[in-house]
Design a protein around this motif. Structure first.
Motif, short mmCIF file in Angstrom:
data_model
loop_
_atom_site.label_atom_id
_atom_site.label_comp_id
_atom_site.label_asym_id
_atom_site.label_seq_id
_atom_site.Cartn_x
_atom_site.Cartn_y
_atom_site.Cartn_z
N GLY A 193 0.82 -1.21 0.00
CA GLY A 193 0.00 0.00 0.00
C GLY A 193 0.86 1.25 0.00
O GLY A 193 1.99 1.25 -0.48
N ARG A 194 0.31 2.34 0.52
CA ARG A 194 0.96 3.66 0.45
C ARG A 194 2.41 3.58 0.92
O ARG A 194 2.71 3.02 1.98
CB ARG A 194 0.20 4.65 1.31
CG ARG A 194 0.78 6.06 1.31
CD ARG A 194 0.15 6.92 2.38
NE ARG A 194 -1.30 6.92 2.24
CZ ARG A 194 -2.13 7.28 3.21
NH1 ARG A 194 -1.66 7.63 4.40
NH2 ARG A 194 -3.43 7.27 3.02
N TYR A 195 3.30 4.17 0.09
CA TYR A 195 4.71 4.23 0.47
C TYR A 195 5.05 5.67 0.82
O TYR A 195 5.23 6.51 -0.05
CB TYR A 195 5.59 3.74 -0.67
CG TYR A 195 7.06 3.71 -0.30
CD1 TYR A 195 7.51 2.95 0.77
CD2 TYR A 195 7.99 4.47 -1.01
CE1 TYR A 195 8.84 2.93 1.13
CE2 TYR A 195 9.33 4.45 -0.66
CZ TYR A 195 9.75 3.68 0.40
OH TYR A 195 11.08 3.66 0.77
N LYS A 196 5.10 5.95 2.09
CA LYS A 196 5.38 7.25 2.67
C LYS A 196 4.17 8.18 2.48
O LYS A 196 3.55 8.23 1.43
CB LYS A 196 6.62 7.91 2.07
CG LYS A 196 7.87 7.02 2.09
CD LYS A 196 8.40 6.83 3.49
CE LYS A 196 9.72 6.07 3.47
NZ LYS A 196 10.27 5.87 4.82
N ASP A 197 3.87 8.94 3.52
CA ASP A 197 2.75 9.87 3.45
C ASP A 197 3.06 11.07 2.58
O ASP A 197 2.15 11.70 2.03
CB ASP A 197 2.38 10.35 4.86
CG ASP A 197 1.81 9.24 5.72
OD1 ASP A 197 1.30 8.25 5.14
OD2 ASP A 197 1.90 9.33 6.95
N ARG A 198 4.35 11.40 2.45
CA ARG A 198 4.77 12.54 1.65
C ARG A 198 5.95 12.15 0.78
O ARG A 198 6.73 11.27 1.14
CB ARG A 198 5.15 13.74 2.55
CG ARG A 198 3.95 14.38 3.22
CD ARG A 198 4.39 15.46 4.20
NE ARG A 198 3.24 16.19 4.70
CZ ARG A 198 2.77 17.31 4.18
NH1 ARG A 198 3.37 17.84 3.13
NH2 ARG A 198 1.72 17.92 4.69
N ARG A 199 6.08 12.84 -0.35
CA ARG A 199 7.18 12.64 -1.26
C ARG A 199 7.62 14.01 -1.78
O ARG A 199 6.80 14.94 -1.80
CB ARG A 199 6.75 11.74 -2.43
CG ARG A 199 6.49 10.29 -2.01
CD ARG A 199 5.75 9.53 -3.07
NE ARG A 199 6.56 9.32 -4.27
CZ ARG A 199 7.39 8.29 -4.45
NH1 ARG A 199 7.52 7.39 -3.51
NH2 ARG A 199 8.06 8.17 -5.57
N PRO A 200 8.86 14.21 -2.19
CA PRO A 200 9.98 13.27 -2.12
C PRO A 200 10.76 13.42 -0.81
O PRO A 200 11.31 14.50 -0.52
CB PRO A 200 10.84 13.72 -3.30
CG PRO A 200 10.58 15.20 -3.40
CD PRO A 200 9.18 15.43 -2.91
#
Length: 784
Positions: free
Chosen positions: A228-235
């Motif tokens: 599922g989601r990989y990190k809440d924020r990017r980059p």
């Protein structure tokens, strides 16, 4: 210009003979540049150069090249995910950056070492003395050549007395934390030392809205379980860098400076700064026709990116990693020595060493359901040596002669899974292919310049640089999954090639100084950028190392620039007003262009037949009062393909003509080349007591519309935009405490700086490298 020239004698006559000269505290500081590899006033240099000093860098928090571009017109900088690090263009022209081995048309000079590629350019932007942007071909004084310009980054030296600073800050939107500091000064009468450090950590400014895991991937029946989601924020990223500077001056005739920069970088995946969007009428992003339920098809600061299947990531990284990541180590060493056997001769030796090593893996289709993944390991070693002899005779003739050598060795080791089809019947591996690229470069160059001051107000200079470059290249396919046989090069394929080329680039300039603080100049220049062999992450069955222009060849030709410009520089009104004007026209043959091949998931390089850039630029800085300084710059550039009949097609065109599709882009505007650009701003600083000052600043940048994709896909247009920055700070001028609140992109513009077709997507689906969204930064510091 004629009015200004005509007015100067009248101004001079206003002061009676023998009367004391008035002084004006509003005088702007003298700009000292190194455009000719020595320190001299900008008013003596027949080059269009923008110099950004340490005070401006600190005031605008210009800690990377994209921020430098935001305060400079006719400069575009795009953060790239390749080893090239950034796409840089000046006056609408810049080399493509999506090939790991290509070198930029705009050269980077970091403390005397010239680099056409390298992630260190994004990590060296701290404790700086000055950044100079030199526009147009710079063939004589920097490296083996630079066809479109040079960005020179110069860090601070130890200084004559003990000095230093520390500052720390927090940016609220990206949750960025950083701290940097330096201390330097003389250790003895002959030895100086400076140490500077910087560390930062960023959560990211793009919000990830992919569903939390675990999830089931309907596009991959063999590895359906994804986190599922990989990190809440990017980059997300974290970086640490340190620089040591040591100087030794044993006598008045000899000095040497050693600088060692070491930097470590880590991120959550190389594609972390990319965002997906759709053409009008397309409502969902897809992977091989299956819609991503959480995508919104807009450039709005929201992404939907899921994590890799741990088993796939582990297989592609040899069991070392189960998540997307990127990690790099950079080392840059320069040694610059000056020896003056007489008062009018100086011999300068500049030695440079750069080593870069990087490894990483990421979700390349950038949706919540990863189906395309790439693991890229890369390394680069460069060694340069230059010897330069220059004169400083009191007579009308002076000269500069020298020689330059560069050695380069590059390696790229890539593994990709383009679509999961189960285990290979022979090896049991699940990924699609592996590819290894190796290059060795040897470049030899000699240059010379003669300057002749044939009259009190006139100087003629003429010179040339000869360059010979040899590249030995190897492309290897060690593995191919059986299911993709016939589409990509079979396992065991080895392609080798040797590229040789040479060039002579002349340069002539004529300068006229009608008054002491005015300069009128005209120049004619050549620029050269060597060709070579592309290093795609996949090799198709038709790829070869054959002659330039032959079907399937990886070889591409050189890029050559010819043309000239005229300019005017002046410091007027008792040095309170500084203006610069320039008009230019350059023809570029063999412009190196990359385009994305969606079928082969690789970038190809070819040469456009002919391009042209022409236009004008103007800038002014005026210290209106002792407290208020105003500045502004405007640029117009007409950058277009004059002839480009074999250009690659858009994805929609290729769907109609899947084999051999080309288009004619002759007469079209170049990508990422806005016709109009402008920057401006104001600083207002007042005394508030107790040796404290209160300063306000506001800056803006405007860029007109431009297409952001090499194929000039009509859906890849970025409309005209404005960027607004502002700040307030309380500080002690020369030393002491400071507290600043800074805002960038305050109107939160969502701007695409580079556009590509989406991997595994359909027609009308794109990936973009966006500008950073709104920043609100609080910073505290102390200097002594």
């Amino acid at each position: 210009m004629a009015l200004l020239l005509a007015d100067q004698p009248a101004i001079a006559q206003d002061t009676p003979a023998g009367a004391p000269q008035a002084t004006d505290s509003r005088g702007l500081e003298e700009i000292v540049v190194t455009a000719r590899r020595k320190e001299e006033s900008s008013l003596k240099v027949p080059v269009a150069v923008t110099a950004i000093g340490s005070a401006t860098i600190e005031r605008t928090n210009a800690s990377d090249l994209t921020r430098i571009a935001q305060i400079s017109p006719q400069i575009q900088v795009v953060n790239s995910s390749t080893a090239v690090a950034s796409f840089v263009s000046i006056r609408g022209i810049g080399a493509a950056s999506n090939d790991q081995f290509i070198e930029q048309s705009v050269l980077m000079d970091i403390d005397g070492m010239q680099l056409g590629r390298g992630r260190v350019t994004g990590l060296a932007m701290f404790d700086l003395q000055q950044v100079e942007v030199m526009k147009g071909p710079q063939s004589l004084f920097f490296g083996k050549n630079s066809p479109q310009g040079v960005i020179s980054i110069k860090s601070r030296g130890p200084g004559d007395t003990l000095n230093g600073y520390i500052r720390a800050g927090y940016e609220f939107n990206a949750r960025e934390r950083y701290i940097e500091g330096a201390i330097g000064g003389p250790l003895t009468e002959t030895i100086g030392l400076r140490i500077a450090l910087r560390a930062d950590k960023t959560a990211g400014w793009l919000k990830n809205v992919a569903p939390e895991g675990p999830q089931v991937n309907p596009v991959d029946p063999f590895f359906p379980n994804i986190p599922g989601r990989y990190k809440d924020r990017r980059p997300g990223s974290r970086n640490v860098a340190g620089r040591l500077t040591a100087t030794w001056t044993p006598s008045s005739s000899f000095d040497t400076t050693l600088k060692v920069l070491v930097a470590d970088s880590h991120n959550d995946g190389d594609a972390g700064s990319r965002e997906l969007f759709c053409a009008p009428g397309v409502t969902k992003l897809t992977d091989y026709g299956v819609a991503d339920p959480t995508s919104d098809c807009k450039l709005d600061g929201r992404v939907s990116v899921g994590g890799l299947n741990p088993a796939i990531a582990s297989e592609m990284t040899g069991g070392k990693q189960t998540e997307a990541f990127g990690a790099g180590r950079n080392t840059l060493i320069t040694l610059v020595s000056n020896y003056s056997p007489t008062d009018n001769l100086t011999l300068t030796s500049t030695t440079g060493y750069y080593h870069y090593k990087y490894r990483g893996i990421d979700n390349a289709n950038l949706t919540s359901r990863p189906v395309v993944s790439g693991r890229n390991n890369a390394s680069n070693t460069s060694v340069t040596q230059e010897l330069r002899l220059s004169s400083n005779f009191g007579g009308p003739l002076n000269f500069v002669v020298g020689a330059f050598y560069e050695y380069g060795k590059r390696l790229q080791d890539s593994i990709a899974i383009l679509r999961s089809v189960g285990p290979d019947p022979t090896t049991g591996l699940h990924y699609t292919l592996a590819n290894i690229s190796r290059d060795r470069t040897d470049a030899y160059s000699g240059f010379g310049l003669v300057k002749w001051a044939f009259a009190e107000q006139f100087e003629l200079s003429a010179g040339a640089r000869y360059t010979k470059e040899v590249k030995d290249s190897e492309r290897v396919s060690p593995y191919l999954h059986a299911a993709f046989a016939g589409r990509f090069s079979p396992a065991g394929t080895v392609l080798t090639g040797k590229y040789k080329d040479d060039d002579l680039s002349p340069e002539v300039s004529l300068s006229w100084k009608p008054e002491e603080r005015q300069l009128v100049y005209a120049t004619y220049k050549h620029g050269y950028h060597s060709g070579g062999f592309a290093a795609p992450t996949t090799l198709s069955v038709i790829n070869n190392m054959g002659p330039i222009g032959s079907p399937g060849t990886l070889q591409y030709g050189p890029e050559k620039t010819k043309g000239g410009e005229i300019g005017y520089k002046a410091s007027l009104l008792d040095r309170s007003l500084r203006i610069e004007l320039a008009a230019f026209r350059y023809n570029v043959s063999g412009l190196q262009i990359t385009s994305f091949d969606g079928r082969n998931f690789a970038y190809s390089i070819n040469n456009a037949g002919k391009a042209r850039t022409q236009g004008l630029e103007a800038s002014a800085e005026w210290r209106a009062t002792q407290e208020l300084t105003l500045r502004g710059a405007f640029g117009y550039v007409d950058a277009k393909y004059v002839r480009y009949v074999g250009a690659p097609c858009t994805k929609a065109q290729s769907a109609v003509t899947p084999v051999g599709c080309v288009q004619d882009l002759s007469g079209h505007q170049l990508p990422r080349a806005p016709k109009y650009s402008a920057t401006g701003g104001a600083d207002y600083d007042i005394e508030v007591g107790n040796d404290m000052k209160l300063g306000f600043n506001v800056d803006f940048k405007y860029a007109s519309s431009s297409n952001q994709q090499e194929t000039l896909d009509p859906n890849a247009f970025q409309k005209a935009y404005w960027l607004l920055n502002a700040g307030v700070r309380l500080y002690q001028d020369d030393s002491g405490w400071s507290l600043a609140l800074q805002g960038r992109n305050l109107t939160n513009e969502h701007v695409s700086t580079y556009t590509l077709d989406k991997s595994a997507g359909g027609i009308g689906e794109y990936q973009a490298i966006p500008l950073r969204t709104r920043e609100i930064r609080l910073e505290a510091g102390y200097k002594f």
